[in-house]
Design a protein around this motif. Structure first.
Motif, PDB file in Angstrom:
ATOM      1  N   LEU A 191      -0.446  -9.022  -9.561  1.00 10.49           N
ATOM      2  CA  LEU A 191      -0.032  -7.647  -9.328  1.00 10.49           C
ATOM      3  C   LEU A 191      -1.124  -6.891  -8.579  1.00 10.49           C
ATOM      4  O   LEU A 191      -2.284  -6.928  -8.985  1.00 10.49           O
ATOM      5  N   PRO A 192      -0.759  -6.167  -7.524  1.00  2.01           N
ATOM      6  CA  PRO A 192      -1.746  -5.329  -6.838  1.00  2.01           C
ATOM      7  C   PRO A 192      -2.030  -4.080  -7.672  1.00  2.01           C
ATOM      8  O   PRO A 192      -1.103  -3.478  -8.216  1.00  2.01           O
ATOM      9  N   ILE A 193      -3.301  -3.693  -7.761  1.00  2.00           N
ATOM     10  CA  ILE A 193      -3.647  -2.551  -8.608  1.00  2.00           C
ATOM     11  C   ILE A 193      -3.499  -1.220  -7.885  1.00  2.00           C
ATOM     12  O   ILE A 193      -3.893  -0.184  -8.421  1.00  2.00           O
ATOM     13  N   THR A 194      -2.910  -1.239  -6.722  1.00  2.00           N
ATOM     14  CA  THR A 194      -2.696   0.002  -5.973  1.00  2.00           C
ATOM     15  C   THR A 194      -1.463   0.761  -6.465  1.00  2.00           C
ATOM     16  O   THR A 194      -1.239   1.891  -6.072  1.00  2.00           O
ATOM     17  N   GLU A 195      -0.681   0.143  -7.335  1.00  4.18           N
ATOM     18  CA  GLU A 195       0.540   0.759  -7.872  1.00  4.18           C
ATOM     19  C   GLU A 195       0.227   1.531  -9.155  1.00  4.18           C
ATOM     20  O   GLU A 195      -0.717   1.194  -9.868  1.00  4.18           O
ATOM     21  N   PRO A 196       1.031   2.527  -9.509  1.00  2.00           N
ATOM     22  CA  PRO A 196       0.878   3.178 -10.816  1.00  2.00           C
ATOM     23  C   PRO A 196       1.129   2.170 -11.943  1.00  2.00           C
ATOM     24  O   PRO A 196       1.894   1.209 -11.779  1.00  2.00           O
ATOM     25  N   VAL A 197       0.485   2.402 -13.087  1.00  2.00           N
ATOM     26  CA  VAL A 197       0.570   1.462 -14.210  1.00  2.00           C
ATOM     27  C   VAL A 197       2.013   1.185 -14.602  1.00  2.00           C
ATOM     28  O   VAL A 197       2.386   0.022 -14.807  1.00  2.00           O
ATOM     29  N   GLN A 198       2.847   2.208 -14.709  1.00  3.05           N
ATOM     30  CA  GLN A 198       4.225   1.978 -15.141  1.00  3.05           C
ATOM     31  C   GLN A 198       4.993   1.106 -14.139  1.00  3.05           C
ATOM     32  O   GLN A 198       5.827   0.298 -14.544  1.00  3.05           O
ATOM     33  N   ASP A 199       4.701   1.242 -12.854  1.00  5.38           N
ATOM     34  CA  ASP A 199       5.321   0.370 -11.849  1.00  5.38           C
ATOM     35  C   ASP A 199       4.838  -1.066 -12.022  1.00  5.38           C
ATOM     36  O   ASP A 199       5.620  -2.015 -11.898  1.00  5.38           O
ATOM     37  N   MET A 200       3.552  -1.209 -12.321  1.00  4.20           N
ATOM     38  CA  MET A 200       3.007  -2.556 -12.548  1.00  4.20           C
ATOM     39  C   MET A 200       3.633  -3.192 -13.785  1.00  4.20           C
ATOM     40  O   MET A 200       3.930  -4.385 -13.796  1.00  4.20           O
ATOM     41  N   VAL A 201       3.836  -2.396 -14.824  1.00  2.57           N
ATOM     42  CA  VAL A 201       4.491  -2.900 -16.038  1.00  2.57           C
ATOM     43  C   VAL A 201       5.891  -3.387 -15.701  1.00  2.57           C
ATOM     44  O   VAL A 201       6.292  -4.485 -16.115  1.00  2.57           O
ATOM     45  N   MET A 202       6.636  -2.616 -14.932  1.00  4.05           N
ATOM     46  CA  MET A 202       7.993  -3.024 -14.560  1.00  4.05           C
ATOM     47  C   MET A 202       7.981  -4.308 -13.733  1.00  4.05           C
ATOM     48  O   MET A 202       8.838  -5.180 -13.926  1.00  4.05           O
ATOM     49  N   GLN A 203       7.035  -4.426 -12.818  1.00  5.65           N
ATOM     50  CA  GLN A 203       6.914  -5.653 -12.016  1.00  5.65           C
ATOM     51  C   GLN A 203       6.594  -6.855 -12.909  1.00  5.65           C
ATOM     52  O   GLN A 203       7.164  -7.933 -12.736  1.00  5.65           O
TER      53      GLN A 203
END
Length: 174
Positions: free
Chosen positions: A149-161
């Motif tokens: 996962l790229p860390i450039t996304e908001p945390v909640q978006d990363m959780v969904m991914q």
């Protein structure tokens, strides 16, 4: 991967957001969560507080503690925030814990350095980031138990991914 319980490691260099992401995944999935930093030996913490990079001999007991934590029975599963920088470290955890899925938080040195400089009260000194990146062996394609996962996304978006990847490819029961 087997059905529940789920065993996750949120991995990456210091300052990439492992603890935040592991806590968010733990809350969302009902998993017990521990920060791998809490499983370090006190001598290792003292080294890092002093700006001394850990060596493999410092890490083996820590990795064993993480593997043991993950292997303990829990109805839903467990998640650990752990750097797991080298493949041999990930393999050591796999040997201890069995089926593990790694969520690799991938980001640039510059972004992570900026985050670390803004962080307050953590024993990991920003000056050790260089050694973390030198040690990092990014997971290769043959490590099929890794979600990147790229860390450039908001945390909640990363959780969904992460949830989508777990559901689709690794853990269809979610």
């Amino acid at each position: 991967m087997n059905q529940l319980p789920l065993r996750l490691i949120v991995m990456g260099v210091s300052g990439c957001g492992k603890s935040t992401m592991a806590a968010a995944l733990g809350e969302r999935l009902g998993l017990d969560m521990v920060d791998g930093d809490d499983l370090h030996l006190s001598a290792s913490v003292a080294k890092m507080r002093s700006g001394i990079a850990l060596q493999d001999d410092d890490r083996w007991p820590w990795l064993d503690r993480i593997g043991e934590y993950l292997s303990q029975p829990h109805a839903q599963g467990r998640v650990v925030a752990c750097s797991a920088l080298k493949r041999v470290y990930r393999d050591r955890i796999r040997e201890q814990a069995g089926d593990v899925c790694f969520v690799f938080l991938d980001g640039s040195f510059e972004l992570i350095q900026k985050r670390m400089q803004q962080r307050v009260g953590h024993y990991m000194q920003p000056g050790l980031l260089d050694s973390q990146f030198r040690t990092l062996e990014k997971p290769e394609a043959d490590e099929t138990d890794v979600i990147r996962l790229p860390i450039t996304e908001p945390v909640q978006d990363m959780v969904m991914q992460a949830l989508a990847a777990l559901q689709t490819h690794r853990h269809p029961a979610l």
